[in-house]
Design an enzyme around this catalytic site. Structure first.
Site, PDB file in Angstrom:
ATOM      1  N   LYS A  92      56.846 -41.181  33.509  1.00  0.00           N
ATOM      2  CA  LYS A  92      58.260 -41.149  33.092  1.00  0.00           C
ATOM      3  C   LYS A  92      59.042 -40.084  33.855  1.00  0.00           C
ATOM      4  O   LYS A  92      60.143 -40.326  34.322  1.00  0.00           O
ATOM      5  CB  LYS A  92      58.394 -40.825  31.599  1.00  0.00           C
ATOM      6  N   ARG A 134      61.662 -41.489  20.415  1.00  0.00           N
ATOM      7  CA  ARG A 134      60.208 -41.555  20.346  1.00  0.00           C
ATOM      8  C   ARG A 134      59.736 -42.049  18.987  1.00  0.00           C
ATOM      9  O   ARG A 134      58.543 -42.220  18.775  1.00  0.00           O
ATOM     10  CB  ARG A 134      59.682 -40.148  20.577  1.00  0.00           C
ATOM     11  N   ARG A 143      46.791 -33.736  36.458  1.00  0.00           N
ATOM     12  CA  ARG A 143      48.178 -33.257  36.509  1.00  0.00           C
ATOM     13  C   ARG A 143      48.266 -31.741  36.425  1.00  0.00           C
ATOM     14  O   ARG A 143      47.731 -31.118  35.517  1.00  0.00           O
ATOM     15  CB  ARG A 143      48.985 -33.886  35.362  1.00  0.00           C
ATOM     16  N   ARG A 152      49.474 -27.939  31.988  1.00  0.00           N
ATOM     17  CA  ARG A 152      50.239 -27.883  30.752  1.00  0.00           C
ATOM     18  C   ARG A 152      49.242 -27.736  29.616  1.00  0.00           C
ATOM     19  O   ARG A 152      48.182 -28.343  29.658  1.00  0.00           O
ATOM     20  CB  ARG A 152      51.012 -29.196  30.600  1.00  0.00           C
ATOM     21  N   ARG A 211      48.084 -37.536  21.513  1.00  0.00           N
ATOM     22  CA  ARG A 211      49.400 -37.990  21.998  1.00  0.00           C
ATOM     23  C   ARG A 211      49.421 -39.512  22.130  1.00  0.00           C
ATOM     24  O   ARG A 211      50.424 -40.155  21.854  1.00  0.00           O
ATOM     25  CB  ARG A 211      49.714 -37.340  23.354  1.00  0.00           C
TER      26      ARG A 211
HETATM   27  P1  ADP Z   1      54.419 -36.991  27.557  1.00  0.00           P
HETATM   28  O1  ADP Z   1      55.351 -38.131  27.358  1.00  0.00           O
HETATM   29  O2  ADP Z   1      53.694 -37.061  28.870  1.00  0.00           O
HETATM   30  O3  ADP Z   1      53.473 -36.810  26.400  1.00  0.00           O
HETATM   31  P2  ADP Z   1      56.670 -35.125  27.175  1.00  0.00           P
HETATM   32  O4  ADP Z   1      56.977 -34.000  28.072  1.00  0.00           O
HETATM   33  O5  ADP Z   1      57.638 -36.255  27.109  1.00  0.00           O
HETATM   34  O6  ADP Z   1      55.208 -35.623  27.623  1.00  0.00           O
HETATM   35  O7  ADP Z   1      56.476 -34.579  25.676  1.00  0.00           O
HETATM   36  C1  ADP Z   1      55.640 -33.489  25.392  1.00  0.00           C
HETATM   37  C2  ADP Z   1      55.638 -33.180  23.889  1.00  0.00           C
HETATM   38  O8  ADP Z   1      56.975 -32.807  23.467  1.00  0.00           O
HETATM   39  C3  ADP Z   1      55.261 -34.335  22.963  1.00  0.00           C
HETATM   40  O9  ADP Z   1      53.864 -34.485  22.823  1.00  0.00           O
HETATM   41  C4  ADP Z   1      55.944 -33.888  21.650  1.00  0.00           C
HETATM   42  O10 ADP Z   1      55.213 -32.853  21.029  1.00  0.00           O
HETATM   43  C5  ADP Z   1      57.243 -33.278  22.147  1.00  0.00           C
HETATM   44  N1  ADP Z   1      58.367 -34.263  22.217  1.00  0.00           N
HETATM   45  C6  ADP Z   1      58.973 -34.705  23.352  1.00  0.00           C
HETATM   46  N2  ADP Z   1      59.953 -35.582  23.076  1.00  0.00           N
HETATM   47  C7  ADP Z   1      59.974 -35.709  21.718  1.00  0.00           C
HETATM   48  C8  ADP Z   1      60.753 -36.484  20.812  1.00  0.00           C
HETATM   49  N3  ADP Z   1      61.730 -37.315  21.236  1.00  0.00           N
HETATM   50  N4  ADP Z   1      60.497 -36.359  19.478  1.00  0.00           N
HETATM   51  C9  ADP Z   1      59.538 -35.544  19.026  1.00  0.00           C
HETATM   52  N5  ADP Z   1      58.754 -34.782  19.817  1.00  0.00           N
HETATM   53  C10 ADP Z   1      58.958 -34.862  21.168  1.00  0.00           C
END
Ligand code: ADP
Length: 207
Positions: A13, A85, A124, A154, A165
């Site tokens: 993404k 999400r 990554r 990370r 996740r």
């Molecule tokens: P990825 O999609 O690769 O898991 P992101 O950087 O998009 O990584 O998200 C990392 C973390 O941030 C998620 O596991 C969650 O804890 C939090 N997060 C991100 N976006 C949201 C959202 N829209 N609602 C709730 N938590 C979120």
């Protein structure tokens, strides 16, 4: 143009958002990046966010919607990466967009097998200084960032957190694909190809 990217963790993404934003001159809005910024502070609220993220759990819809509302008032034309999400975020986002007289033009659903996503997570690395993201093959040497800084992983990029996740994605996020499909907004793109091939397929959808 306003776009949403939906995909399991590590499907690309972030990479595709950058390509799309550069090519179509849009603003990248990643809730993950916004939250990592908040989590780097050391007040109690930020520490709570950091702990949830490290466990692979979601942050409350209320916090997320506040972050989004503030950001989208500042500019026009966004790629939403990692948001919405949950179904509740998607429904609330619809109401917010209506209030602000904005709309979503397309939702790109990046598909990738769990196995491929898991391998990408393992390889990554990110730069703590400039934020660049790199992917290394299992036997490849981890080189420094192009800015000279040593790369790090990370905190949530490990096998156990990935499993969490991925489960959270299947339970909470996957249902919103039908929500947007019913609105006729979904376009599916296979994200197991190379980044440039995936971007070519995305351009084919958007042009
Ligand atoms: P990825 O999609 O690769 O898991 P992101 O950087 O998009 O990584 O998200 C990392 C973390 O941030 C998620 O596991 C969650 O804890 C939090 N997060 C991100 N976006 C949201 C959202 N829209 N609602 C709730 N938590 C979120």
């Amino acid at each position: 143009m306003n776009l949403i990217l939906i995909a399991p963790p590590a499907a690309g993404k972030g990479t595709q958002s950058e390509f799309i934003c550069n090519h179509y001159n849009l603003n990248h809005l990643s809730t993950g990046d916004l939250l990592r910024e908040v989590a780097s502070k050391d007040d109690p609220k930020s520490l709570e966010i950091k702990e949830l993220m490290n466990k692979g759990m979601l942050i409350s819809d209320e916090i997320i919607l506040d972050l989004i509302e503030n950001k989208i008032k500042e500019n026009e034309g966004f790629v939403f990466d990692g948001f919405p999400r949950t179904l509740n975020q998607a429904v609330s986002f619809d109401k917010l967009l209506e209030k602000l007289n904005k709309k979503i033009d397309k939702v790109i659903y990046l598909t990738v097998d769990k196995e491929v996503a898991s391998q990408r997570i393992a390889g990554r690395y990110v730069c703590p200084s400039c934020g660049s993201v790199y992917n290394f093959k299992p036997d490849e040497e981890i080189t420094p960032c192009k800015c000279g800084e040593a790369l790090i992983k990370r905190k949530d990029d490990n096998v156990e957190t990935f499993e969490k996740r991925y489960d959270v994605y299947m339970n909470e996020t996957f249902p919103i694909i039908d929500f947007y499909r019913e609105k006729g907004l979904i376009s599916e793109v296979d994200s197991s190809k190379t980044p440039t091939e995936v971007f070519d397929d995305i351009k084919a959808v958007l042009d």
